[in-house]
Design an enzyme around this catalytic site. Structure first.
Site, PDB file in Angstrom:
ATOM      1  N   CYS A 111       0.856  -1.189   0.000  1.00  0.00           N
ATOM      2  CA  CYS A 111       0.000   0.000   0.000  1.00  0.00           C
ATOM      3  C   CYS A 111       0.893   1.240   0.000  1.00  0.00           C
ATOM      4  O   CYS A 111       1.793   1.358   0.831  1.00  0.00           O
ATOM      5  CB  CYS A 111      -0.889  -0.034   1.245  1.00  0.00           C
ATOM      6  SG  CYS A 111      -1.620   1.531   1.685  1.00  0.00           S
ATOM      7  N   GLU A 112       0.653   2.139  -0.923  1.00  0.00           N
ATOM      8  CA  GLU A 112       1.492   3.333  -1.002  1.00  0.00           C
ATOM      9  C   GLU A 112       1.247   4.305   0.146  1.00  0.00           C
ATOM     10  O   GLU A 112       2.048   5.207   0.384  1.00  0.00           O
ATOM     11  CB  GLU A 112       1.306   4.049  -2.343  1.00  0.00           C
ATOM     12  CG  GLU A 112      -0.031   4.684  -2.547  1.00  0.00           C
ATOM     13  CD  GLU A 112      -0.187   5.313  -3.922  1.00  0.00           C
ATOM     14  OE1 GLU A 112      -0.989   6.246  -4.041  1.00  0.00           O
ATOM     15  OE2 GLU A 112       0.484   4.881  -4.886  1.00  0.00           O
ATOM     16  N   HIS A 113       0.154   4.132   0.874  1.00  0.00           N
ATOM     17  CA  HIS A 113      -0.147   5.040   1.978  1.00  0.00           C
ATOM     18  C   HIS A 113       0.566   4.669   3.268  1.00  0.00           C
ATOM     19  O   HIS A 113       0.912   5.547   4.060  1.00  0.00           O
ATOM     20  CB  HIS A 113      -1.659   5.088   2.226  1.00  0.00           C
ATOM     21  CG  HIS A 113      -2.416   5.564   1.043  1.00  0.00           C
ATOM     22  ND1 HIS A 113      -3.568   4.959   0.609  1.00  0.00           N
ATOM     23  CD2 HIS A 113      -2.172   6.569   0.170  1.00  0.00           C
ATOM     24  CE1 HIS A 113      -4.011   5.579  -0.470  1.00  0.00           C
ATOM     25  NE2 HIS A 113      -3.193   6.553  -0.751  1.00  0.00           N
ATOM     26  N   HIS A 114       0.759   3.365   3.524  1.00  0.00           N
ATOM     27  CA  HIS A 114       1.355   2.912   4.785  1.00  0.00           C
ATOM     28  C   HIS A 114       2.569   2.015   4.597  1.00  0.00           C
ATOM     29  O   HIS A 114       3.198   1.619   5.569  1.00  0.00           O
ATOM     30  CB  HIS A 114       0.309   2.156   5.620  1.00  0.00           C
ATOM     31  CG  HIS A 114      -0.926   2.950   5.871  1.00  0.00           C
ATOM     32  ND1 HIS A 114      -2.084   2.788   5.131  1.00  0.00           N
ATOM     33  CD2 HIS A 114      -1.177   3.934   6.764  1.00  0.00           C
ATOM     34  CE1 HIS A 114      -2.993   3.627   5.573  1.00  0.00           C
ATOM     35  NE2 HIS A 114      -2.482   4.335   6.546  1.00  0.00           N
ATOM     36  N   GLN A 142      -4.694  -0.547  -4.825  1.00  0.00           N
ATOM     37  CA  GLN A 142      -5.274  -1.645  -5.589  1.00  0.00           C
ATOM     38  C   GLN A 142      -6.031  -1.155  -6.814  1.00  0.00           C
ATOM     39  O   GLN A 142      -5.967  -1.763  -7.882  1.00  0.00           O
ATOM     40  CB  GLN A 142      -6.189  -2.466  -4.676  1.00  0.00           C
ATOM     41  CG  GLN A 142      -6.849  -3.633  -5.362  1.00  0.00           C
ATOM     42  CD  GLN A 142      -7.674  -4.458  -4.403  1.00  0.00           C
ATOM     43  OE1 GLN A 142      -7.402  -4.526  -3.213  1.00  0.00           O
ATOM     44  NE2 GLN A 142      -8.706  -5.117  -4.926  1.00  0.00           N
ATOM     45  N   HIS A 169      -5.887  -6.184   2.854  1.00  0.00           N
ATOM     46  CA  HIS A 169      -4.961  -5.083   3.099  1.00  0.00           C
ATOM     47  C   HIS A 169      -4.549  -5.060   4.560  1.00  0.00           C
ATOM     48  O   HIS A 169      -5.400  -4.892   5.441  1.00  0.00           O
ATOM     49  CB  HIS A 169      -5.608  -3.745   2.721  1.00  0.00           C
ATOM     50  CG  HIS A 169      -5.862  -3.615   1.255  1.00  0.00           C
ATOM     51  ND1 HIS A 169      -5.143  -2.753   0.475  1.00  0.00           N
ATOM     52  CD2 HIS A 169      -6.730  -4.248   0.425  1.00  0.00           C
ATOM     53  CE1 HIS A 169      -5.561  -2.843  -0.779  1.00  0.00           C
ATOM     54  NE2 HIS A 169      -6.522  -3.748  -0.828  1.00  0.00           N
ATOM     55  N   CYS A 222      -3.034  -2.786   6.086  1.00  0.00           N
ATOM     56  CA  CYS A 222      -3.286  -1.477   6.691  1.00  0.00           C
ATOM     57  C   CYS A 222      -4.699  -1.416   7.279  1.00  0.00           C
ATOM     58  O   CYS A 222      -4.983  -0.580   8.131  1.00  0.00           O
ATOM     59  CB  CYS A 222      -3.053  -0.348   5.687  1.00  0.00           C
ATOM     60  SG  CYS A 222      -4.035  -0.462   4.189  1.00  0.00           S
TER      61      CYS A 222
END
Length: 182
Positions: A73-76, A114, A142, A144
């Site tokens: 995940c690019e956020h976490h 995703q 996920h 996250c």
């Protein structure tokens, strides 16, 4: 600053002792692992598919289902993983079947979301095969969402993309879904 040094800094920042036996080589191992998990940046679709496209008279759906993948995940920067189901309707050309799985891998091995990965796979198939239609479905869990945040293990996110004949013909979408469930 090297990736290895960055991992050493992170471990130090959380209060770890880098000289403790279990952590002695962890920054190096973590840097190697992260390099592998992001290896999709160093690959091109042409390299992994070897341009393996062959003439064919087949005009019916080709589906490769249950392609396992692992991404970040690019956020976490936490993993998400699951299965991709990839189908296309050939137009005088078919791809080597392993090339569909390799296409999934190229895009899975990049930090991202995703929804974008689903579209990138469809875009790549359209560009390299020029089929009559493409449909991609990704089902993923996920970390996250399961090990932090809302903490709901077992929940799955499903994304789909339909292009060309799949977008125009609802019965093709239904056939795809039935084949995936079989």
């Amino acid at each position: 600053m090297s990736m290895q040094q960055s991992y050493a800094n992170i471990l130090t920042a959380v209060g770890e002792d880098l000289n403790r036996p279990g952590l002695k080589d962890t920054p190096m191992r973590a840097a190697k692992a992260f390099s592998y998990l992001t290896s999709g940046y160093s690959q091109t679709l042409e390299e992994v598919t070897n341009k393996a496209v062959f003439p064919s008279d087949n005009r019916e759906m080709v589906l490769v289902k249950n392609i396992e993948f692992y991404s970040l995940c690019e956020h976490h920067l936490l993993p998400f993983y699951g299965k991709a189901h990839v189908a296309y309707i050939p137009d005088q050309r078919v791809a080597g079947l392993s090339k569909l799985a390799r296409t999934v891998e190229v895009y899975a091995r990049r930090p991202q979301i995703q929804e974008n990965m689903t579209a990138q796979i469809a875009d790549a198939l359209e560009e390299h095969l020029q089929p009559k239609g493409v449909m991609v479905m990704i089902e993923a869990e996920h970390m996250c969402m399961t090990m932090r945040g809302v903490q709901k293990p077992g929940s799955k996110t499903v994304t789909t993309i339909v292009r060309g004949a799949f977008a125009e013909d609802f019965s093709l979408q239904q056939t795809f879904l039935q084949m995936v469930k079989a």
